[in-house]
Write a protein that holds these residues in place. Structure first.
Motif, PDB file in Angstrom:
ATOM      1  N   GLU A 285      42.676  28.584  33.332  1.00 28.63           N
ATOM      2  CA  GLU A 285      41.430  28.395  33.883  1.00 28.63           C
ATOM      3  C   GLU A 285      41.085  29.373  35.089  1.00 28.63           C
ATOM      4  OE1 GLU A 285      39.178  26.382  32.721  1.00 28.63           O
ATOM      5  OE2 GLU A 285      40.448  25.367  31.119  1.00 28.63           O
ATOM      6  N   ILE A 286      41.993  29.766  35.622  1.00 26.70           N
ATOM      7  CA  ILE A 286      41.815  30.896  36.574  1.00 26.70           C
ATOM      8  C   ILE A 286      41.399  32.032  35.919  1.00 26.70           C
ATOM      9  CG2 ILE A 286      43.075  32.474  38.280  1.00 26.70           C
ATOM     10  CD1 ILE A 286      44.641  30.021  39.224  1.00 26.70           C
ATOM     11  N   THR A 287      42.199  32.509  35.181  1.00 25.68           N
ATOM     12  CA  THR A 287      41.672  33.825  34.150  1.00 25.68           C
ATOM     13  C   THR A 287      40.305  33.840  33.392  1.00 25.68           C
ATOM     14  OG1 THR A 287      44.374  34.071  33.795  1.00 25.68           O
ATOM     15  CG2 THR A 287      42.448  35.061  32.425  1.00 25.68           C
ATOM     16  N   ARG A 288      40.099  32.726  32.918  1.00 27.00           N
ATOM     17  CA  ARG A 288      38.519  32.299  32.350  1.00 27.00           C
ATOM     18  C   ARG A 288      37.667  32.357  33.450  1.00 27.00           C
ATOM     19  NH1 ARG A 288      34.979  28.431  31.574  1.00 27.00           N
ATOM     20  NH2 ARG A 288      36.426  26.853  32.732  1.00 27.00           N
ATOM     21  N   THR A 289      37.825  31.909  34.653  1.00 27.74           N
ATOM     22  CA  THR A 289      36.678  31.684  35.665  1.00 27.74           C
ATOM     23  C   THR A 289      36.582  32.871  36.596  1.00 27.74           C
ATOM     24  OG1 THR A 289      38.043  30.330  36.957  1.00 27.74           O
ATOM     25  CG2 THR A 289      36.452  29.104  35.636  1.00 27.74           C
ATOM     26  N   ALA A 290      37.629  33.668  36.432  1.00 25.14           N
ATOM     27  CA  ALA A 290      37.798  34.881  37.191  1.00 25.14           C
ATOM     28  C   ALA A 290      36.429  35.857  37.163  1.00 25.14           C
ATOM     29  CB  ALA A 290      38.981  35.365  37.406  1.00 25.14           C
ATOM     30  N   ALA A 291      36.003  36.266  38.181  1.00 22.37           N
ATOM     31  CA  ALA A 291      35.139  37.464  38.150  1.00 22.37           C
ATOM     32  C   ALA A 291      35.713  38.765  38.110  1.00 22.37           C
ATOM     33  CB  ALA A 291      33.979  37.200  39.105  1.00 22.37           C
ATOM     34  N   ALA A 292      35.172  39.702  37.871  1.00 15.63           N
ATOM     35  CA  ALA A 292      35.628  41.016  37.935  1.00 15.63           C
ATOM     36  C   ALA A 292      36.047  41.413  39.381  1.00 15.63           C
ATOM     37  CB  ALA A 292      34.665  42.138  37.358  1.00 15.63           C
ATOM     38  N   GLY A 293      37.544  41.826  39.376  1.00 22.55           N
ATOM     39  CA  GLY A 293      38.220  42.139  40.471  1.00 22.55           C
ATOM     40  C   GLY A 293      38.483  40.942  41.181  1.00 22.55           C
ATOM     41  N   ALA A 294      38.764  39.747  40.631  1.00 23.49           N
ATOM     42  CA  ALA A 294      39.049  38.502  41.401  1.00 23.49           C
ATOM     43  C   ALA A 294      40.274  38.536  41.912  1.00 23.49           C
ATOM     44  CB  ALA A 294      38.974  37.232  40.496  1.00 23.49           C
ATOM     45  N   ARG A 295      40.615  37.910  43.174  1.00 22.97           N
ATOM     46  CA  ARG A 295      41.938  37.786  43.784  1.00 22.97           C
ATOM     47  C   ARG A 295      42.437  36.432  43.794  1.00 22.97           C
ATOM     48  NH1 ARG A 295      42.697  42.408  48.338  1.00 22.97           N
ATOM     49  NH2 ARG A 295      41.757  44.016  47.166  1.00 22.97           N
ATOM     50  N   VAL A 296      43.571  36.313  43.607  1.00 20.14           N
ATOM     51  CA  VAL A 296      44.254  34.926  43.914  1.00 20.14           C
ATOM     52  C   VAL A 296      45.372  35.068  45.027  1.00 20.14           C
ATOM     53  CG1 VAL A 296      45.636  33.130  42.683  1.00 20.14           C
ATOM     54  CG2 VAL A 296      43.975  34.275  41.362  1.00 20.14           C
ATOM     55  N   ILE A 297      45.416  34.122  45.859  1.00 19.45           N
ATOM     56  CA  ILE A 297      46.586  34.217  46.711  1.00 19.45           C
ATOM     57  C   ILE A 297      47.034  32.738  46.805  1.00 19.45           C
ATOM     58  CG2 ILE A 297      45.327  35.963  48.405  1.00 19.45           C
ATOM     59  CD1 ILE A 297      44.495  33.804  50.308  1.00 19.45           C
ATOM     60  N   PHE A 298      48.398  32.808  47.092  1.00 19.66           N
ATOM     61  CA  PHE A 298      49.306  31.669  47.079  1.00 19.66           C
ATOM     62  C   PHE A 298      50.577  31.595  47.969  1.00 19.66           C
ATOM     63  CE2 PHE A 298      50.506  33.424  43.051  1.00 19.66           C
ATOM     64  CZ  PHE A 298      51.675  33.274  43.198  1.00 19.66           C
TER      65      PHE A 298
END
Length: 415
Positions: free
Chosen positions: A351-364
């Motif tokens: 779901e993160i990959t599907r909803t991610a916009a261009a250049g999206a960032r994930v932090i955890f």
């Protein structure tokens, strides 16, 4: 008040259970998981224990960004609003955290001044905070959140009245810190004395001479060998297993190393997390730095931007599944993935990959040092993301909360 809390209050443990349960109910591990879920259904974090300044730097957070984050204690949500993002959508399984976040946003919008905001959330012992809530905040809260804050205890006190005393001594985290102080005092050490240190050298000396020896005590080593001992930190059994890999095989060694960074890694002027751990309060404005949402200079921006945040009682995977493709720029997962099975991780990253916009960032963050994704999340998903290893190590070293083993940044690759 009529009990209208419904799903949010009376079913609040069920969603937590879905995230935590991995073993049969009557097994030793299963019983431990269910005890954690029961405890986690109440207030856990009166404040977050992730450094929002590091979050915002790692996200390169800007005014056009649409953020989805786990809510926790809400200090992160308010901090992000100081950068004027397009939106901040915060989700959480814990109903108490939902009520806290909604109350914080309403207070930011409707308390008369920044001084009132600071009295309410930044200082302790203000007997009129509950009255300020009644007059300025309560009329703007949803009925379920009002029910949470106005429900009376067996002593006949409304829950909101804890803000008349010291809210940060409540919740599982507050109780855990209190237990740590009692343990230290049993061994002749008052953790609050650290705040007398005028230099980092004095901080180091206090830790080495006073605090470090406590972790060698047999009773503390025995107690922390029980997974339930860290439930007060919001650490479920699965995360305990991950955390213990960071030390010499004992949890006492892990906790010692994390407390060492908190006590010695940053000047007290710069680290309000240390003030909460050792003094059990925030510093006054002239004593040290404060959380971003309590800094006077940020008040006009926060008041103007509070309407850009929304709070949702939901599972992150389900919440993202309901969103359109390519509509999220920044994802903040805190340490939630430490709880997850491989199946849950793959569902989340789908779901993160599907909803991610261009250049999206994930932090955890993770309890152990390495990223937990390689080997557990499908290569076809991870190949669409770039792991920023050097930046992650730098951010981890500078995270003032000091309790996590690793900070991790992933950036969406160009199609």
């Amino acid at each position: 008040m009529t009990d209208i809390s419904g799903e949010l209050v009376f079913r609040r443990g069920k969603e937590v259970g879905k995230a935590v349960y991995q073993n049969r109910p009557l097994s030793k591990a299963g019983i431990s998981e269910r005890l954690f879920a029961l405890l986690f259904s109440g207030l856990v974090y009166p404040q977050i224990w992730e450094d929002p300044d590091i979050d915002m730097e790692a996200m390169a957070l800007g005014s056009s960004h649409r953020v989805v984050t786990i809510a926790s204690g809400g200090c992160n949500v308010l901090a992000y609003l100081t950068r004027s993002p397009a939106s901040v959508e915060a989700v959480d399984l814990n109903a108490a955290h939902i009520a806290l976040n909604r109350m914080k946003l309403a207070a930011m919008r409707h308390l008369p001044s920044q001084a009132d905001v600071f009295r309410f959330f930044g200082s302790v012992g203000n007997a009129h905070n509950a009255a300020a809530y009644d007059r300025f905040v309560a009329p703007h809260l949803d009925p379920v959140s009002r029910h949470y804050w106005e429900r009376k205890s067996w002593r006949g006190r409304r829950r909101i009245e804890i803000f008349n005393r010291n809210f940060y001594q409540t919740g599982l985290l507050g109780l855990f810190i209190a237990a740590g102080h009692r343990t230290a005092k049993l061994h002749g050490v008052d953790p609050a004395e650290l705040l007398r240190a005028g230099t980092m050298e004095e901080q180091r000396r206090f830790f080495d001479e006073k605090l470090a020896p406590v972790f060698d005590r047999r009773l503390l080593r025995w107690a922390t060998a029980r997974k339930s001992s860290l439930f007060g930190l919001g650490i479920p059994p699965a995360q305990y297993d991950s955390l213990i890999t960071s030390g010499d095989g004992t949890m006492a060694s892990v906790l010692r190393a994390r407390l060492e960074k908190l006590a010695c890694g940053f000047t007290l002027k710069d680290n309000y997390f240390a003030w909460q751990a050792f003094a059990r309060r925030y510093p006054e404005p002239d004593e040290a730095a404060l959380p971003a949402y309590l800094e006077k200079r940020n008040y006009p921006t926060l008041k103007a931007n509070a309407g850009r945040a929304s709070i949702h009682h939901a599972n992150m995977i389900d919440f993202l599944a309901a969103k359109d493709a390519g509509t999220v720029d920044r994802f903040v997962l805190l340490d939630a993935q430490d709880w997850m099975t491989d199946a849950q991780l793959n569902a989340l990253w789908t779901e993160i990959t599907r909803t991610a916009a261009a250049g999206a960032r994930v932090i955890f963050r993770t309890a152990a040092e390495p990223s937990l994704l390689p080997g557990r999340v499908s290569a076809s998903l991870l190949d669409q993301w770039s792991y920023e290893e050097d930046a992650s190590l730098d951010f981890s070293a500078r995270d003032r909360s000091a309790i996590y083993g690793g900070f991790h940044l992933y950036v969406k690759r160009a199609a």
